[in-house]
Design a protein around this motif. Structure first.
Motif, PDB file in Angstrom:
ATOM      1  N   PRO A 100       0.816  -1.217   0.000  1.00 50.77           N
ATOM      2  CA  PRO A 100       0.000   0.000   0.000  1.00 50.77           C
ATOM      3  C   PRO A 100       0.850   1.269   0.000  1.00 50.77           C
ATOM      4  CG  PRO A 100      -0.483  -1.370   1.934  1.00 50.77           C
ATOM      5  CD  PRO A 100       0.628  -2.018   1.192  1.00 50.77           C
ATOM      6  N   SER A 101       0.296   2.307  -0.566  1.00 48.19           N
ATOM      7  CA  SER A 101       0.964   3.599  -0.569  1.00 48.19           C
ATOM      8  C   SER A 101       0.371   4.473   0.531  1.00 48.19           C
ATOM      9  CB  SER A 101       0.793   4.256  -1.930  1.00 48.19           C
ATOM     10  OG  SER A 101      -0.582   4.431  -2.208  1.00 48.19           O
ATOM     11  N   ARG A 102       0.875   5.696   0.627  1.00 48.08           N
ATOM     12  CA  ARG A 102       0.325   6.626   1.616  1.00 48.08           C
ATOM     13  C   ARG A 102      -1.089   6.989   1.189  1.00 48.08           C
ATOM     14  NH1 ARG A 102       5.385  10.621   1.074  1.00 48.08           N
ATOM     15  NH2 ARG A 102       4.627  10.406  -1.047  1.00 48.08           N
ATOM     16  N   PRO A 103      -2.054   6.908   2.113  1.00 45.43           N
ATOM     17  CA  PRO A 103      -3.457   7.142   1.745  1.00 45.43           C
ATOM     18  C   PRO A 103      -3.800   8.619   1.620  1.00 45.43           C
ATOM     19  CG  PRO A 103      -3.288   6.607   4.062  1.00 45.43           C
ATOM     20  CD  PRO A 103      -1.896   6.467   3.496  1.00 45.43           C
ATOM     21  N   GLY A 104      -4.848   8.886   0.862  1.00 48.56           N
ATOM     22  CA  GLY A 104      -5.317  10.247   0.665  1.00 48.56           C
ATOM     23  C   GLY A 104      -5.755  10.917   1.948  1.00 48.56           C
ATOM     24  N   TRP A 105      -6.336  10.155   2.895  1.00 49.68           N
ATOM     25  CA  TRP A 105      -6.803  10.780   4.139  1.00 49.68           C
ATOM     26  C   TRP A 105      -5.641  11.331   4.956  1.00 49.68           C
ATOM     27  CZ3 TRP A 105      -5.195   8.819   8.799  1.00 49.68           C
ATOM     28  CH2 TRP A 105      -4.780   7.487   8.835  1.00 49.68           C
ATOM     29  N   VAL A 106      -4.417  10.840   4.710  1.00 50.60           N
ATOM     30  CA  VAL A 106      -3.230  11.388   5.366  1.00 50.60           C
ATOM     31  C   VAL A 106      -2.645  12.526   4.541  1.00 50.60           C
ATOM     32  CG1 VAL A 106      -0.816  10.911   5.976  1.00 50.60           C
ATOM     33  CG2 VAL A 106      -2.579   9.276   6.587  1.00 50.60           C
ATOM     34  N   MET A 107      -2.471  12.304   3.262  1.00 49.79           N
ATOM     35  CA  MET A 107      -1.701  13.213   2.418  1.00 49.79           C
ATOM     36  C   MET A 107      -2.469  14.432   1.915  1.00 49.79           C
ATOM     37  SD  MET A 107       1.111  11.736   2.805  1.00 49.79           S
ATOM     38  CE  MET A 107       2.112  12.767   1.752  1.00 49.79           C
ATOM     39  N   VAL A 108      -3.775  14.354   1.824  1.00 50.85           N
ATOM     40  CA  VAL A 108      -4.573  15.476   1.325  1.00 50.85           C
ATOM     41  C   VAL A 108      -5.205  16.184   2.517  1.00 50.85           C
ATOM     42  CG1 VAL A 108      -6.496  16.174  -0.132  1.00 50.85           C
ATOM     43  CG2 VAL A 108      -5.054  14.260  -0.833  1.00 50.85           C
ATOM     44  N   GLN A 109      -4.671  17.352   2.816  1.00 46.90           N
ATOM     45  CA  GLN A 109      -5.158  18.138   3.945  1.00 46.90           C
ATOM     46  C   GLN A 109      -5.491  19.548   3.462  1.00 46.90           C
ATOM     47  OE1 GLN A 109      -5.743  16.934   6.977  1.00 46.90           O
ATOM     48  NE2 GLN A 109      -4.945  14.929   6.429  1.00 46.90           N
ATOM     49  N   PRO A 110      -6.459  20.176   4.090  1.00 46.81           N
ATOM     50  CA  PRO A 110      -6.785  21.559   3.715  1.00 46.81           C
ATOM     51  C   PRO A 110      -5.611  22.497   3.993  1.00 46.81           C
ATOM     52  CG  PRO A 110      -8.447  20.629   5.194  1.00 46.81           C
ATOM     53  CD  PRO A 110      -7.317  19.657   5.138  1.00 46.81           C
ATOM     54  N   LYS A 111      -5.614  23.628   3.334  1.00 48.85           N
ATOM     55  CA  LYS A 111      -4.575  24.635   3.547  1.00 48.85           C
ATOM     56  C   LYS A 111      -4.520  24.993   5.031  1.00 48.85           C
ATOM     57  CE  LYS A 111      -3.293  29.273   2.218  1.00 48.85           C
ATOM     58  NZ  LYS A 111      -2.175  29.498   1.484  1.00 48.85           N
ATOM     59  N   GLY A 112      -3.323  24.991   5.569  1.00 51.66           N
ATOM     60  CA  GLY A 112      -3.122  25.294   6.980  1.00 51.66           C
ATOM     61  C   GLY A 112      -3.044  24.069   7.865  1.00 51.66           C
ATOM     62  N   TYR A 113      -3.415  22.913   7.321  1.00 47.47           N
ATOM     63  CA  TYR A 113      -3.414  21.673   8.098  1.00 47.47           C
ATOM     64  C   TYR A 113      -2.324  20.700   7.635  1.00 47.47           C
ATOM     65  CZ  TYR A 113      -7.801  23.224  10.087  1.00 47.47           C
ATOM     66  OH  TYR A 113      -8.755  23.937  10.758  1.00 47.47           O
TER      67      TYR A 113
END
Length: 164
Positions: A61-74
């Motif tokens: 598995p790769s790094r998941p979107g719930w970890v890598m995709v965060q709103p600006k500032g987070y």
């Protein structure tokens, strides 16, 4: 723009159809659209670029979107999650003494509650709105996760030059 046009645009552009339509008097009835916020769309469609650079363990598995995709500032959440993952990997390698694809590229699903709890312990605000005490807590947490890294880096590099 009226609701009929919005429905048409949603159907044409996003392939979304409403569960039910608009009554003759123009009143909206039971229209349900998926979450189309930028973060939700990007998280669902996230493809980890590091997966393309791997020469081994390509099925892991790769790094998941719930970890890598965060709103600006987070973005601080990504930093903490990656530090957590690095610590977990170092500890597993130290315990097992062997380098496997499962150790290097874990399934993040089981760890999600722990990682999200760690994020919540820091707070729910973007970094720009942190108080000094929140910033201190973040840096203490990050340094605690990263502390062991320098001591084990060379040994792990040698051990994992060709994972099993």
């Amino acid at each position: 723009m009226n609701l009929a046009k919005v429905s048409l645009v949603a159907t044409v552009c996003f392939g979304i159809t409403a569960a039910s339509g608009v009554q003759a008097d123009g009143e909206q009835v039971g229209v349900t659209l998926p979450d189309l916020t930028p973060a939700a769309v990007q998280e669902d469609g996230y493809v980890d670029p590091s997966l393309k650079r791997r020469t081994s363990c390509t099925q892991s598995p790769s790094r998941p979107g719930w970890v890598m995709v965060q709103p600006k500032g987070y973005e601080w959440r990504v930093e903490l999650a990656m530090a957590w993952k690095a610590l977990r990997t170092r500890r597993m390698l130290a315990e097992d003494g062997t380098c496997t694809c499962d150790t290097l590229y874990p399934d993040w699903t089981a760890a999600r509650p722990d990682i999200e709890a760690m994020w919540e312990s820091i707070g729910t605000q973007p970094r720009a709105k942190w108080s000094p005490s929140t910033a201190d807590l973040y840096y203490e947490t990050l340094s605690g996760l990263s502390r062991e890294h320098s001591n084990m880096s060379v040994a792990i590099g040698r051990l994992c030059s060709s994972p099993e």
